[in-house]
Design an enzyme around this catalytic site. Sequence first.
Site, PDB file in Angstrom:
ATOM      1  CD  GLU A 135      -0.859  -0.290   3.777  1.00  0.00           C
ATOM      2  OE1 GLU A 135      -1.435  -1.395   3.766  1.00  0.00           O
ATOM      3  OE2 GLU A 135      -0.837   0.452   4.770  1.00  0.00           O
ATOM      4  CE  LYS A 137       7.610   5.496   4.946  1.00  0.00           C
ATOM      5  NZ  LYS A 137       7.448   6.879   5.308  1.00  0.00           N
ATOM      6  CG  ASP A 139       5.632  12.796   2.378  1.00  0.00           C
ATOM      7  OD1 ASP A 139       5.968  12.719   3.574  1.00  0.00           O
ATOM      8  OD2 ASP A 139       6.298  13.401   1.517  1.00  0.00           O
ATOM      9  CE1 TYR A 248      -0.106   3.953   9.411  1.00  0.00           C
ATOM     10  CE2 TYR A 248      -0.644   5.510   7.664  1.00  0.00           C
ATOM     11  CZ  TYR A 248       0.042   5.193   8.822  1.00  0.00           C
ATOM     12  OH  TYR A 248       0.877   6.107   9.381  1.00  0.00           O
ATOM     13  CE  LYS A 345      12.164   7.017   2.783  1.00  0.00           C
ATOM     14  NZ  LYS A 345      11.333   8.011   3.475  1.00  0.00           N
ATOM     15  CB  CYS A 439      14.434  49.566  -1.615  1.00  0.00           C
ATOM     16  SG  CYS A 439      13.925  48.906  -3.210  1.00  0.00           S
ATOM     17  CB  CYS A 442      13.822  52.950  -4.993  1.00  0.00           C
ATOM     18  SG  CYS A 442      13.074  52.524  -3.409  1.00  0.00           S
ATOM     19  CB  CYS A 457      10.539  48.765  -0.951  1.00  0.00           C
ATOM     20  SG  CYS A 457      10.663  50.332  -1.811  1.00  0.00           S
ATOM     21  CB  CYS A 462      10.064  51.267  -5.489  1.00  0.00           C
ATOM     22  SG  CYS A 462      11.308  50.011  -5.764  1.00  0.00           S
TER      23      CYS A 462
HETATM   24  S1  IVH Z   1       2.479   1.111   8.992  1.00  0.00           S
HETATM   25  C1  IVH Z   1       3.685  -0.536  13.043  1.00  0.00           C
HETATM   26  N1  IVH Z   1       1.551   2.051   6.748  1.00  0.00           N
HETATM   27  O1  IVH Z   1       5.512   6.054   7.783  1.00  0.00           O
HETATM   28  C2  IVH Z   1       3.415  -0.135  11.653  1.00  0.00           C
HETATM   29  N2  IVH Z   1       2.959   3.468   8.052  1.00  0.00           N
HETATM   30  O2  IVH Z   1       8.402   6.073   8.179  1.00  0.00           O
HETATM   31  C3  IVH Z   1       3.139   1.278  11.545  1.00  0.00           C
HETATM   32  N3  IVH Z   1       3.281   5.720   7.084  1.00  0.00           N
HETATM   33  O3  IVH Z   1       5.517   6.059  11.288  1.00  0.00           O
HETATM   34  C4  IVH Z   1       3.353   1.877  10.262  1.00  0.00           C
HETATM   35  N4  IVH Z   1       2.019   5.411   5.300  1.00  0.00           N
HETATM   36  O4  IVH Z   1       3.640   7.404  10.077  1.00  0.00           O
HETATM   37  C5  IVH Z   1       2.316   2.309   7.813  1.00  0.00           C
HETATM   38  N5  IVH Z   1       0.599   2.761   4.743  1.00  0.00           N
HETATM   39  C6  IVH Z   1       1.358   3.011   5.818  1.00  0.00           C
HETATM   40  C7  IVH Z   1       2.004   4.261   6.010  1.00  0.00           C
HETATM   41  C8  IVH Z   1       2.807   4.448   7.145  1.00  0.00           C
HETATM   42  C9  IVH Z   1       2.783   6.274   5.972  1.00  0.00           C
HETATM   43  C10 IVH Z   1       4.197   6.432   8.011  1.00  0.00           C
HETATM   44  C11 IVH Z   1       3.931   6.157   9.481  1.00  0.00           C
HETATM   45  C12 IVH Z   1       5.246   5.641   9.997  1.00  0.00           C
HETATM   46  C13 IVH Z   1       6.207   6.181   9.013  1.00  0.00           C
HETATM   47  C14 IVH Z   1       7.496   5.423   8.994  1.00  0.00           C
END
Ligand code: IVH
Length: 705
Positions: A135, A137, A139, A248, A345, A439, A442, A457, A462
């Site tokens: 799934e 990750k 941000d 999640y 990552k 500035c 001017c 300014c 100016c």
């Molecule tokens: S699972 C114990 N699933 O990424 C398992 N984390 O860099 C807990 N994060 O601290 C994490 N998307 O804040 C999980 N689909 C996802 C996520 C996720 C973002 C974040 C989370 C975690 C951090 C680690």
Amino acid sequence: MNISNQSANQLIASAQLFLTKNTETLEIESLDKLKSILNYLDWQYYVKDNPILADQEYDYLFRLLKDFEIKHPTLVTGDSPTQRIAKGLSASFETVAHLVPMLSLENSYNAEDLKEWDKKCKEILGVDSLEYTVEPKYDGAGISLIFENNNLKRAATRGDGVQGDDITINGKQIKSIPLSASFLNKNVQTIELRGEVIIKKEVFAAINQRREAEGLSIFANPRNAASGSLRMLNPKEVANRGLHAVLYHVSYHNNKDETIADNEVLASHYQALEWLDNLGFSTPHKDMILTDSIDKVIDFCLDYEQKRDNLPFEIDGMVVKVNAIALQDKLGQTSHHPRWAIAYKFKARQATSILEKVEFQVGRTGNIGPVAKITPVSIGGATIGSISLFNEDVIREKDLMIGDTVLVERAGDVIPYIVKSIPELRNGTEQPIEFPINCPVCNDALVKPEGEAAWRCVNVNCNAQLVERLIHFSSKNAMDIRSLGEANVKRFFELGIINNIKDIYQLDFTKIEGLENFGLKSIENLKNAIEHSKEQALHRLIFGLGIRFVGETTAKTLAKAVNDLREFEHWNIEKLCTLEDVGPKVAQSIVQFFKNKDNRLLLDGLARLGVNLQATKNKNSEEGVFLGKTFLFTGTLHQLKRKAAEEIVEQLGGKILSGISSNLDYLIVGEAAGSKLEKAKKMPSIRILEEQEFINILTETGISI
Ligand code: IVH
């Protein structure tokens, strides 16, 4: 939210019935029904991206409930949708312990890392085959939610993983978090969920646009905006940030040994998410796969890495999890991360470079904007050499010095920014950044108005400001005088041919004739572009005048409020504040603009020179053929100009969206339409039209283009 089609239809039918009620005719017995309807509508709107009622209808039902509760305060329950409305918060947040520590994730960066992790998991468990989920990750900012007896009891930030800030009131502003959910089973009184609070890209862009128009510093990325928003002291503002929560992980429930729902919901991660999804939470469910092949895991990760710019939210990788909870428990965890999950990552969108110098640019309103000049670096296919530092506070907060090694990030649509300096790499030759007191153009003394982050300014004459104002006036989203781009404005200004906005319309073309690169054709184009701009819609002129804090949206609101722009000369702050999106600060600035004699003379002068100051009054925007419909244009259009086409849609009551979503009704495709078209094809509710088909509809409606 476990709602069958039939009961959904019933709810919608009763919603219609409630629309005919008022506080006098609403019966106490139907109160729960009204709450369920509003909760269902919130879920459809905020979790499923699928508004069911018109905004005004929703607002009516909400007001109905609220007014009724005011009359009968004893009937207010914790899960009433009105309870999202903030009551206020103390100046700081209480520190609270998580029921289970919020761990980090182990990172992987390539296929080999993932294969190795797969091998290790199988070795520890002594199995040949393992099921994984994959799934996104997200941000954003981590969040933990505790529900007790089915009601949201506490929301907390991640903090240091063991303790976080109690931000319950702010959490309640996030409409995609249900205030209550039937976690079934009397045995489960306490449940802790984990997730991420994010701001969708579209919402993020709008927030920054608004902040820019209001003279506030803009957020570097949605992650910073999300985590900043969670800690705001005014929950009402939190509600305006368009936060979205994706859940999640079920990290705790007080009945671990038994199943907590009728089916074995907690036997696997996949089922747990399905279950949360059905309870009304937003989860990664739609963006995840379940597979026992590590090659498929890898393919899915690579696929999303390709797709990341087309997703409506920012992700910085993927998370692979062992699916069976029993096996997760067997694998256990280190003090830092669970062994049953790993993050893949994505390739870095960051690079380090050297901060060579800082230049100070004067903006249109006199704000002094520091710009970092760095040794050019390539990030994600673009070469970055200049980066805005916004204001002095940013320089101080990031502890920047000339000669520093700096970490630079560029993500998707987000403009590049300096994440931080790396002071460890200093060798003693670095120099502090001196902010100018005069500035740079001017030489007038700079001032820093109270409550503002930028030095300014204040000399309205100016030269830098005059040029920037002219550039803004002729820019694409303002008067759109194509042939008068930035370079020409600067050139004409230096030569004294154009000194102010009025000069554009009384240009002596004989002075241009002899200039290098200015042939007869260019002069003809310039003449036409200037002539054409005289007929531009009023909101473009308003935006082009560069009134402080008046962005494109406010300009549109203002244009709708009058017949002639000069009517605003008689408006006061109170009257302006009755307009949508106009607060006291914006109103004050508008009043100031129209009070200024030079500005009044400018408007009279423009009118005399034939520039349109009248609003095109079309009733269409209230009752047009496209009323309530949403549109998006993609690809290159050949017969229509994009901006013009968008304006036609708006004039006919339609709305332009900035991305594909289930809210979109029509996608108009030009040549070489790319990912938006692909995405729309997968969504049957979106009608895809060729440019010609769109024009045909306009023609049938009697619109000539
Ligand atoms: S699972 C114990 N699933 O990424 C398992 N984390 O860099 C807990 N994060 O601290 C994490 N998307 O804040 C999980 N689909 C996802 C996520 C996720 C973002 C974040 C989370 C975690 C951090 C680690």
